[in-house]
Motif scaffolding. Structure first.
Motif, PDB file in Angstrom:
ATOM      1  N   GLN A  66       1.174  -3.388  14.357  1.00  0.00           N
ATOM      2  CA  GLN A  66       1.229  -4.601  15.235  1.00  0.00           C
ATOM      3  C   GLN A  66       2.190  -5.513  14.384  1.00  0.00           C
ATOM      4  N   SER A  67       2.330  -5.092  13.112  1.00  0.00           N
ATOM      5  CA  SER A  67       3.366  -5.912  12.325  1.00  0.00           C
ATOM      6  C   SER A  67       4.375  -5.141  11.975  1.00  0.00           C
ATOM      7  N   ALA A  68       5.674  -5.468  12.873  1.00  0.00           N
ATOM      8  CA  ALA A  68       6.773  -4.870  12.766  1.00  0.00           C
ATOM      9  C   ALA A  68       7.509  -4.908  11.321  1.00  0.00           C
ATOM     10  N   GLU A  69       7.241  -6.243  10.763  1.00  0.00           N
ATOM     11  CA  GLU A  69       7.827  -6.541   9.512  1.00  0.00           C
ATOM     12  C   GLU A  69       7.298  -5.722   8.528  1.00  0.00           C
ATOM     13  N   ILE A  70       5.830  -5.821   8.237  1.00  0.00           N
ATOM     14  CA  ILE A  70       5.037  -4.866   7.420  1.00  0.00           C
ATOM     15  C   ILE A  70       5.441  -3.300   7.378  1.00  0.00           C
ATOM     16  N   TYR A  71       5.417  -2.797   8.749  1.00  0.00           N
ATOM     17  CA  TYR A  71       6.054  -1.469   8.628  1.00  0.00           C
ATOM     18  C   TYR A  71       7.475  -1.413   8.300  1.00  0.00           C
ATOM     19  N   HIS A  72       8.321  -2.155   8.552  1.00  0.00           N
ATOM     20  CA  HIS A  72       9.774  -2.090   7.935  1.00  0.00           C
ATOM     21  C   HIS A  72       9.730  -2.149   6.616  1.00  0.00           C
ATOM     22  N   TRP A  73       9.146  -3.004   5.723  1.00  0.00           N
ATOM     23  CA  TRP A  73       9.140  -2.996   4.641  1.00  0.00           C
ATOM     24  C   TRP A  73       8.486  -1.800   3.847  1.00  0.00           C
ATOM     25  N   LEU A  74       7.339  -1.225   4.466  1.00  0.00           N
ATOM     26  CA  LEU A  74       6.989   0.128   4.128  1.00  0.00           C
ATOM     27  C   LEU A  74       7.780   1.194   4.190  1.00  0.00           C
ATOM     28  N   LYS A  75       8.587   1.365   5.042  1.00  0.00           N
ATOM     29  CA  LYS A  75       9.481   2.369   5.229  1.00  0.00           C
ATOM     30  C   LYS A  75      10.654   2.244   4.342  1.00  0.00           C
ATOM     31  N   VAL A  76      11.082   0.794   3.990  1.00  0.00           N
ATOM     32  CA  VAL A  76      11.996   0.587   2.783  1.00  0.00           C
ATOM     33  C   VAL A  76      11.545   1.085   1.622  1.00  0.00           C
ATOM     34  N   ALA A  77      10.331   0.701   1.342  1.00  0.00           N
ATOM     35  CA  ALA A  77       9.638   1.147  -0.016  1.00  0.00           C
ATOM     36  C   ALA A  77       9.486   2.587  -0.028  1.00  0.00           C
ATOM     37  N   GLY A  78       9.294   3.395   1.009  1.00  0.00           N
ATOM     38  CA  GLY A  78       9.145   4.859   0.935  1.00  0.00           C
ATOM     39  C   GLY A  78      10.861   5.426   0.720  1.00  0.00           C
ATOM     40  N   GLY A  79      11.735   4.817   1.434  1.00  0.00           N
ATOM     41  CA  GLY A  79      13.077   5.414   1.011  1.00  0.00           C
ATOM     42  C   GLY A  79      13.392   5.093  -0.248  1.00  0.00           C
ATOM     43  N   LEU A  80      13.153   4.028  -0.919  1.00  0.00           N
ATOM     44  CA  LEU A  80      13.603   3.701  -2.121  1.00  0.00           C
ATOM     45  C   LEU A  80      12.729   4.508  -3.209  1.00  0.00           C
ATOM     46  N   TYR A  81      11.486   4.844  -2.872  1.00  0.00           N
ATOM     47  CA  TYR A  81      10.746   5.827  -3.981  1.00  0.00           C
ATOM     48  C   TYR A  81      11.399   7.047  -3.870  1.00  0.00           C
ATOM     49  N   ALA A 202      19.116  11.692  -0.803  1.00  0.00           N
ATOM     50  CA  ALA A 202      19.811  11.488   0.414  1.00  0.00           C
ATOM     51  C   ALA A 202      18.665  10.906   1.616  1.00  0.00           C
ATOM     52  N   LEU A 203      17.416  11.623   1.513  1.00  0.00           N
ATOM     53  CA  LEU A 203      16.432  11.340   2.508  1.00  0.00           C
ATOM     54  C   LEU A 203      15.953   9.871   2.107  1.00  0.00           C
TER      55      LEU A 203
END
Length: 216
Positions: A66-81, A202-203
């Motif tokens: 329900q929280s697009a912002e939380i999911y957005h930052w979770l996705k960013v964290a995964g990509g950075l990791y 790259a991923l």
């Protein structure tokens, strides 16, 4: 749960497992060293899926959805990791290649502790993998029978997902480790290490870029 529903869920789990993604390349990269580190990374990835199952069962996943912002930052964290994993491995490989022969011989204690790194990397990669997260957030709740114990049902489905994923990883690790037995030349090994590290980086950048593109 009806057998037809279980079969449908197993089929979707198999499709996700067979679709190349960050977890696949992470396990493959560790398998290039030896089978033990590959299996350790695979077990970490499976643990990450169990954690997602628990989140679904506890209802936390619904809040994340329900929280697009939380999911957005979770996705960013995964990509950075993922980018960190690829870049750090690439740099480590360059330092190892430039080291004098015999300076990096590991002892038994180092070999044992060396399994913790791939296991932790697999756990974090799967826990922050948006593809896995989307599967559990959007699809798994549809297969939980109404009126059942949500946590137990989610963990049961997670066990099915994990078993299918582990079967795929076992094949991947076995093939990769056997192939490396024929490709032990340092130049080939170094090239494969750099390619797999580059794919991870790259991923990671792709995931971060797509996360910011979706937020616009």
């Amino acid at each position: 749960m009806a057998p037809a529903s279980l079969l449908a869920f197993a089929g979707l789990s198999a499709v996700l497992a067979l679709t190349p993604g960050p977890d696949t390349f992470l396990v493959l990269r560790h398998s290039l060293a030896n089978a033990r580190t590959g299996y350790a990374a695979a077990l970490g990835c499976i643990l990450g899926t169990v954690l997602w199952s628990a989140l679904v069962g506890l209802g936390v996943a619904a809040l994340l959805q329900q929280s697009a912002e939380i999911y957005h930052w979770l996705k960013v964290a995964g990509g950075l990791y993922l980018f960190y994993l690829g870049a750090s491995t690439f740099l480590k490989g360059r330092r190892t290649a430039g080291a004098a022969p015999g300076t990096g011989a590991p002892d038994r204690k180092a070999a044992a502790s060396g399994l913790r790194g791939p296991f932790a990397a697999g756990t974090l990669s799967s826990s922050l993998n948006p593809k896995v997260g989307l599967f559990f957030l959007a699809l798994m709740p549809q297969f939980i029978p109404a009126g059942s114990n949500t946590l137990l049902s989610a963990l049961g489905l997670g066990a099915i997902f994990g078993a299918i994923g582990m079967a795929y990883f076992v094949v991947l690790v076995t093939v990769a480790s056997k192939a490396m037995a024929w490709l032990k030349r340092p130049a080939v090994n170094e090239w494969l290490e750099r390619v797999s590290s580059g794919i991870l980086a790259a991923l990671g950048l792709g995931v971060v870029a797509s996360a910011f593109a979706e937020s616009r």
